[in-house]
Write an enzyme that holds these catalytic residues in place. Sequence first.
Site, PDB file in Angstrom:
ATOM      1  N   SER A 194      30.707  48.307  70.358  1.00  0.00           N
ATOM      2  CA  SER A 194      31.570  47.147  70.505  1.00  0.00           C
ATOM      3  C   SER A 194      32.561  47.298  71.663  1.00  0.00           C
ATOM      4  O   SER A 194      32.156  47.618  72.770  1.00  0.00           O
ATOM      5  CB  SER A 194      32.272  46.918  69.177  1.00  0.00           C
ATOM      6  OG  SER A 194      32.526  45.575  69.034  1.00  0.00           O
ATOM      7  N   HIS A 209      27.417  43.593  62.579  1.00  0.00           N
ATOM      8  CA  HIS A 209      28.098  44.269  63.684  1.00  0.00           C
ATOM      9  C   HIS A 209      28.589  45.634  63.195  1.00  0.00           C
ATOM     10  O   HIS A 209      29.545  45.714  62.409  1.00  0.00           O
ATOM     11  CB  HIS A 209      29.276  43.378  64.095  1.00  0.00           C
ATOM     12  CG  HIS A 209      30.053  43.886  65.255  1.00  0.00           C
ATOM     13  ND1 HIS A 209      29.532  43.924  66.516  1.00  0.00           N
ATOM     14  CD2 HIS A 209      31.315  44.387  65.347  1.00  0.00           C
ATOM     15  CE1 HIS A 209      30.452  44.400  67.350  1.00  0.00           C
ATOM     16  NE2 HIS A 209      31.539  44.694  66.655  1.00  0.00           N
TER      17      HIS A 209
HETATM   18  C1  GCU Z   1      35.844  41.394  68.472  1.00  0.00           C
HETATM   19  C2  GCU Z   1      35.664  41.014  69.913  1.00  0.00           C
HETATM   20  C3  GCU Z   1      34.433  41.676  70.524  1.00  0.00           C
HETATM   21  C4  GCU Z   1      34.469  43.162  70.276  1.00  0.00           C
HETATM   22  C5  GCU Z   1      34.640  43.425  68.807  1.00  0.00           C
HETATM   23  C6  GCU Z   1      34.785  44.891  68.414  1.00  0.00           C
HETATM   24  O1  GCU Z   1      34.839  40.824  67.703  1.00  0.00           O
HETATM   25  O2  GCU Z   1      35.601  39.620  69.988  1.00  0.00           O
HETATM   26  O3  GCU Z   1      34.366  41.415  71.917  1.00  0.00           O
HETATM   27  O4  GCU Z   1      33.313  43.771  70.784  1.00  0.00           O
HETATM   28  O5  GCU Z   1      35.809  42.796  68.349  1.00  0.00           O
HETATM   29  O6  GCU Z   1      35.256  45.695  69.196  1.00  0.00           O
HETATM   30  O7  GCU Z   1      34.434  45.204  67.272  1.00  0.00           O
END
Ligand code: GCU
Length: 415
Positions: A250, A391
């Site tokens: 992420s 995610h």
């Molecule tokens: C949020 C953000 C993402 C990022 C994520 C994370 O969802 O919008 O761009 O990658 O956090 O770091 O878990």
Amino acid sequence: MLSIATAQTFQPNYEEANVGNYRLPEVLQTDKGKKITTSRKWEKSMRPKILAKFAEHVYGKFPGRTKDMHFTINSVDSTALGGKATRKQVTIFFTKAADSPSMDVLLYLPNQVKEPVPVFIGLNFYGNHSIQTDPGIQLSERWMNNNEPYKVVNNRATEGSRGAQASRWPVEEILARGYGLATAYYGDLEPDHTEGWKTGIRTTLQEELTIKPEEWGAISAWAWGLSRIMDYLETDKQVNAKQVAITGHSRIGKAALWAAANDQRFAMVISNDSGEGGTALARRNYGETLERINTSFPHWFVSKYKEYNTNVDQLPVDQHMLLALMAPRPLYVASAEDDQWADPRGEFLSAKHAEPVYELYGKKGLGTEQMPAIEQPVGEYIRYHIRTGKHDITLYDWQQFLTFADKHFKQVAKA
Ligand code: GCU
């Protein structure tokens, strides 16, 4: 920029039909329209130009190491994890001052391997103690985001925070397969909130690095820290510093990509669910958008990036060009089916459009035009999978990365 109210009511597009038409900047075409046809020309002229564009328009500068950086080995325990591992804890001090800004690195090495080992390196979200229940890991005392399940209270970790993110770090599996693991808390570099730069290295090291806080963003500061861990690994005789795979999930996956773009000592690059500002194409209107990320996380990028909030077509780069900067190093891009916010198709396409640069080196990329089915990884030097689930970074993801590393690092060893 979107107002806060607009950001709260932001409706992401999840319809492929509404992604919009876009034209990607060509990775092998100069601004004057000349085609780059050799890896030599790519390295000499095109690559540095693209890197400079990302620095100017997206992430900001990426300075070198500080002059007085030094390491202190705080502990070495060769009986860690039931005797399977050697656990080292090292503090990287960035200056010689008594109150020098610093970063704590946790390193696990597999005891069954006697020669220098390849190592995975990645920052963590909740402190080194969060990756394992191992009571020997120093508990981070830094600021971190409150998190009830993780027992982070008043922005500080507690004993109950140990192992909170262990599912994301299958340490025993990594060690059993003959790899080491190095990690550090990203908040050691910059606390992840809009005011974090005031106490992070963008402020505390501005004189040492002769760079102003606004000349780089938090992602670049985190990426810089990854390179400093690499500086340490190069001094550790138990590590094969020529076989270090940089990883990240992420936002930390975005930082890993930016670190590897700037620092070619990382021999393999792995980006997991890094989405917008990471692997996903910015020009696709799907899930998180450039405008949205700049609104929610204005501290991650340089202010110039915000100029493209409503005209992403004018951005002189797109993320496939960032991935192309990894060439010819093996690159793994991973997505998750339920992580539509990160735009899995945009991540796949970005990898796809990085292929021409790998081809200049005679390296095969994904080898397919079609996005593969769930949990059917594809590709050679650029590999991609999409797994089921949300995610996250899971054992499935790590198993693919380990197999990818086996393939490429052992090939190098044999050559
Ligand atoms: C949020 C953000 C993402 C990022 C994520 C994370 O969802 O919008 O761009 O990658 O956090 O770091 O878990």
